[in-house]
Scaffold this active site. Structure first.
Site, PDB file in Angstrom:
ATOM      1  N   GLY A 178       0.769  -1.230   0.000  1.00  0.00           N
ATOM      2  CA  GLY A 178       0.000   0.000   0.000  1.00  0.00           C
ATOM      3  C   GLY A 178       0.802   1.283   0.000  1.00  0.00           C
ATOM      4  O   GLY A 178       0.259   2.340  -0.337  1.00  0.00           O
ATOM      5  N   ASP A 179       2.081   1.230   0.358  1.00  0.00           N
ATOM      6  CA  ASP A 179       2.940   2.422   0.338  1.00  0.00           C
ATOM      7  C   ASP A 179       4.356   1.969   0.001  1.00  0.00           C
ATOM      8  O   ASP A 179       5.309   2.226   0.744  1.00  0.00           O
ATOM      9  CB  ASP A 179       2.890   3.139   1.686  1.00  0.00           C
ATOM     10  CG  ASP A 179       3.541   4.518   1.640  1.00  0.00           C
ATOM     11  OD1 ASP A 179       3.745   5.040   0.525  1.00  0.00           O
ATOM     12  OD2 ASP A 179       3.852   5.074   2.717  1.00  0.00           O
ATOM     13  N   LEU A 180       4.468   1.299  -1.131  1.00  0.00           N
ATOM     14  CA  LEU A 180       5.696   0.575  -1.455  1.00  0.00           C
ATOM     15  C   LEU A 180       6.679   1.451  -2.229  1.00  0.00           C
ATOM     16  O   LEU A 180       6.516   1.687  -3.424  1.00  0.00           O
ATOM     17  CB  LEU A 180       5.362  -0.682  -2.263  1.00  0.00           C
ATOM     18  CG  LEU A 180       6.508  -1.681  -2.419  1.00  0.00           C
ATOM     19  CD1 LEU A 180       6.828  -2.350  -1.087  1.00  0.00           C
ATOM     20  CD2 LEU A 180       6.173  -2.732  -3.467  1.00  0.00           C
ATOM     21  N   ASN A 184      10.508   2.267   2.396  1.00  0.00           N
ATOM     22  CA  ASN A 184       9.785   1.292   3.222  1.00  0.00           C
ATOM     23  C   ASN A 184      10.215  -0.138   2.942  1.00  0.00           C
ATOM     24  O   ASN A 184       9.515  -1.083   3.318  1.00  0.00           O
ATOM     25  CB  ASN A 184       8.273   1.425   2.992  1.00  0.00           C
ATOM     26  CG  ASN A 184       7.716   2.710   3.587  1.00  0.00           C
ATOM     27  OD1 ASN A 184       8.322   3.308   4.466  1.00  0.00           O
ATOM     28  ND2 ASN A 184       6.574   3.147   3.093  1.00  0.00           N
TER      29      ASN A 184
END
Length: 269
Positions: A178-180, A184
């Site tokens: 989702g926030d790749l 991260n």
């Protein structure tokens, strides 16, 4: 020390001189906690620590490296500290590609997530449903653009019919990070060490691919391990990149306006 550091001290029973501010944490304060027994933990502050803990457990449950959740109490999430060397070699990219393919192999019956959460001040509507183009258009793009100036909102409204034409009607509801982006993704010695700071939900697997290629350029070894996107990828890529671009415009201001403009132009809006 900050209010959050005092809260971590109260939760852990440790002196604040054992805490260090950790680099990153654009949207929340993050501390490195050195325990008396030599273990190192990370403390994160959030109003929804249980949600992030659930996401980390979901990623680990899919067989993908993620920090072990040590505890969640009083707005403090304590997780394992994962050492990393930040060297994104071809072998590290190959490991990331294989892990992401594994993550996306875990699916659900519906798109979305059981609870809503936020990226900073950007609230996300995760209501679960079976219409993927509607989820992406209404619950991601239009919802994020709703508080922007009218020209952005008007262009988003005009984009709707085109998006329905280019997005897959019913892709497998893959488990998404989702926030790749590489901030991260922790790597060490040529392998994926952990995925961190998730914003999980179920959706088209290409959403993660689009985010990863918005700010980074994965090595060819990544694509060899993950597999090539289906035909028509460049236009879908722009449709999926538009969401994180709008989030960045909301959170960090006009410097991301040109990025949003370029993506609208790629989509003919």
């Amino acid at each position: 020390m900050s209010f959050f550091a005092r809260r971590v001290a109260a939760v852990t029973g440790m002196a604040e001189d054992r805490f260090e501010h950790l680099a990153g944490g654009d949207l929340s304060e993050v501390l490195l906690v050195r325990r008396p027994d030599g273990r190192i933990s990370v403390a994160k502050g959030s109003s929804a620590v249980g949600t992030e803990a659930t996401m980390l457990r979901a990623i680990a449950g899919a067989g993908v490296p993620a920090p072990h959740v040590e505890g969640e109490l009083g707005g403090v999430l304590m997780i394992e500290h994962v050492a990393n060397d930040r060297v994104f070699s071809p072998s590290a990219w190959r490991s990331i590609g294989a892990a992401l393919r594994l993550l996306h192999g875990h699916s659900s019956d519906l798109y979305g997530w059981p609870v809503d959460y936020a990226l900073g001040t950007v609230a996300l509507d995760n209501r679960q449903g079976s219409d993927w183009p509607a989820f992406w258009l209404e619950q991601r793009l239009k919802a994020t653009a709703a508080v922007l100036d009218r020209p952005w909102r008007d262009r988003m409204a005009a984009l709707g019919p085109h998006l329905r034409a280019i997005l897959p009607a019913a892709p497998p509801p893959a488990l998404l990070h989702g926030d790749l982006w590489t901030g991260n993704i922790l790597v060490r010695e040529g392998r994926l060490a952990a995925l961190i700071d998730p914003a999980c939900y179920h959706g088209d697997a290409e959403v993660d691919l689009a985010m990863l290629t918005l700010f980074d350029t994965p090595d060819e070894a990544f694509w060899q391990a993950y597999g090539a996107p289906a035909p028509g990828w460049p236009e879908r890529q722009a449709a999926y990149q538009l969401f994180p671009a709008l989030v960045h415009l909301r959170l960090f201001g006009g410097s991301y306006g040109n990025m949003v403009e370029r993506l609208f132009a790629r989509l003919g809006a």
